[in-house]
Design an enzyme around this catalytic site. Sequence first.
Site, mmCIF file in Angstrom:
data_model
loop_
_atom_site.group_PDB
_atom_site.id
_atom_site.type_symbol
_atom_site.label_atom_id
_atom_site.label_comp_id
_atom_site.label_asym_id
_atom_site.label_seq_id
_atom_site.Cartn_x
_atom_site.Cartn_y
_atom_site.Cartn_z
ATOM 1 N N CYS A 129 4.021 34.490 14.685
ATOM 2 C CA CYS A 129 2.988 33.460 14.849
ATOM 3 C C CYS A 129 2.230 33.636 16.158
ATOM 4 O O CYS A 129 1.053 33.282 16.262
ATOM 5 C CB CYS A 129 3.598 32.070 14.774
ATOM 6 N N HIS A 189 6.782 27.525 18.023
ATOM 7 C CA HIS A 189 5.820 28.031 17.043
ATOM 8 C C HIS A 189 4.412 27.965 17.634
ATOM 9 O O HIS A 189 4.084 27.052 18.395
ATOM 10 C CB HIS A 189 5.895 27.175 15.772
#
Length: 476
Positions: A124, A427
């Site tokens: 990510c 994330h």
Amino acid sequence: MECPHLSSSVCITPDSAKFPNGSPSSWCCSVCRSNKSPWVCLTCSSVHCGSYRCDDFVVNDTKLGLVQKVREHLQNLENSAFTADRHRKRKLLENSSLNTKLLKVNGSTTGICATGLRNLGNTCFMNAILQSLSNIEQFCCYFKELPAVELRNGKTAGRRTYHTRSQGDNNVSLVEEFRKTLCALWQGSQTAFSPESLFYVVWKIMPNFRGYQQQDAHEFMRYLLDHLHLELQGGVNGVSRSAILQENSTLSASNKCSINGASTVVTAIFGGILQNEVNCLICGTESRKFDPFLDLSLDIPSQFRNKRSKNQENGPVCSLRDCLRSFTDLEELDETELYMCHKCKKKQKSTKKFWIQKLPKVLCLHLKRFHWTAYLRNKVDTYVEFPLRGLDMKCYLLEPENSGPESCLYDLAAVVVHHGSGVGSGHYTAYATHEGRWFHFNDSTVTLTDEDTVVKAKAYILFYVERQARAGSDKL
């Protein structure tokens, strides 16, 4: 879990899910049951996915070259199916109804041409940076307009290839794979694109990013821009990218900032110049040095460290201006940073101040949210208020009187956000504006959003684009 035969394994990519008799699409990791990017052991048939719970990857081939043989066999099988499907796929893509993705917004349905990026295993950090750069129009357009570089020989030209990391480094080009990835975004022909070829090149030329651990998005961005810059300077397979920049780019010489040699599109767009001014507190001697930069790393002032949300009542909200002011304010260096004064002939106490001598076309601001304390790297989760339009940088310039009223204004193009508590976990997502609309990029998922949502984000990296001179402005 680790397979004792891991060095004799092969990656079964998503494109290979067309085989009969035990197709790879049905193979799952024996640990986490994931069927994304499985690795199968050629000796014991164990299957692993290489994700954060199965953190292993192929290091080299076997002595007999078994990985290479399997790779060639899979390639031949898949190419036969690919050839048969090519015309059918072309007809499907010509159907505009299949090229238009639909997205629900407030109960209604609207067309969207944005494409997500598949997560290849804690990637990510890479996806957020790629989506941000893809929405910086001048930078993205330059790469998309580059001629393609054919890296494969005539025998394999036109075929899909399977890579093992035992292959040599000679046939990889970061510029080419970056170009292909940018071209795949915003075409509207697919909901998500898998950047596995680009990630393969990243593994080859950036050893720090091998494996499937979470990485720092800012560190990746710097490595990416630096390596793009170096490759563009040298050219690939006889194609001089620097020459292409000189011939085709609309960027004038006055807008270029040279870092480590000749200018490229990287320094032409992101390059600025800082003046570092140091004064000896004993004799008053002043030392000046000019340093090129691609981004500015800003501390979040300590008085704001405990304010985690905009609506918290204890004290004022930290703003981007506070961070910029902290960066450029006069600072007295501590005992560990004594300045070697050439007049006093010894290290002395001194003050330091930064001025911006030249602003870039795209101003990249990195908020330093991760700090080492003892043996841990903690995150500063402070909310920092930032403007969507009219960031005024004139007061930070060395010679503001030489700048026009509109030449120092910047509008926000993209924001990278880190969700979670630490740099090695959490994330990354990104917000970016495209053709007047804001999008939220969360790996393979792309959603329309609004300005109110964007300004509430706890920004980690901000990309501001220089505003073209025009009447009327909103200033920070």
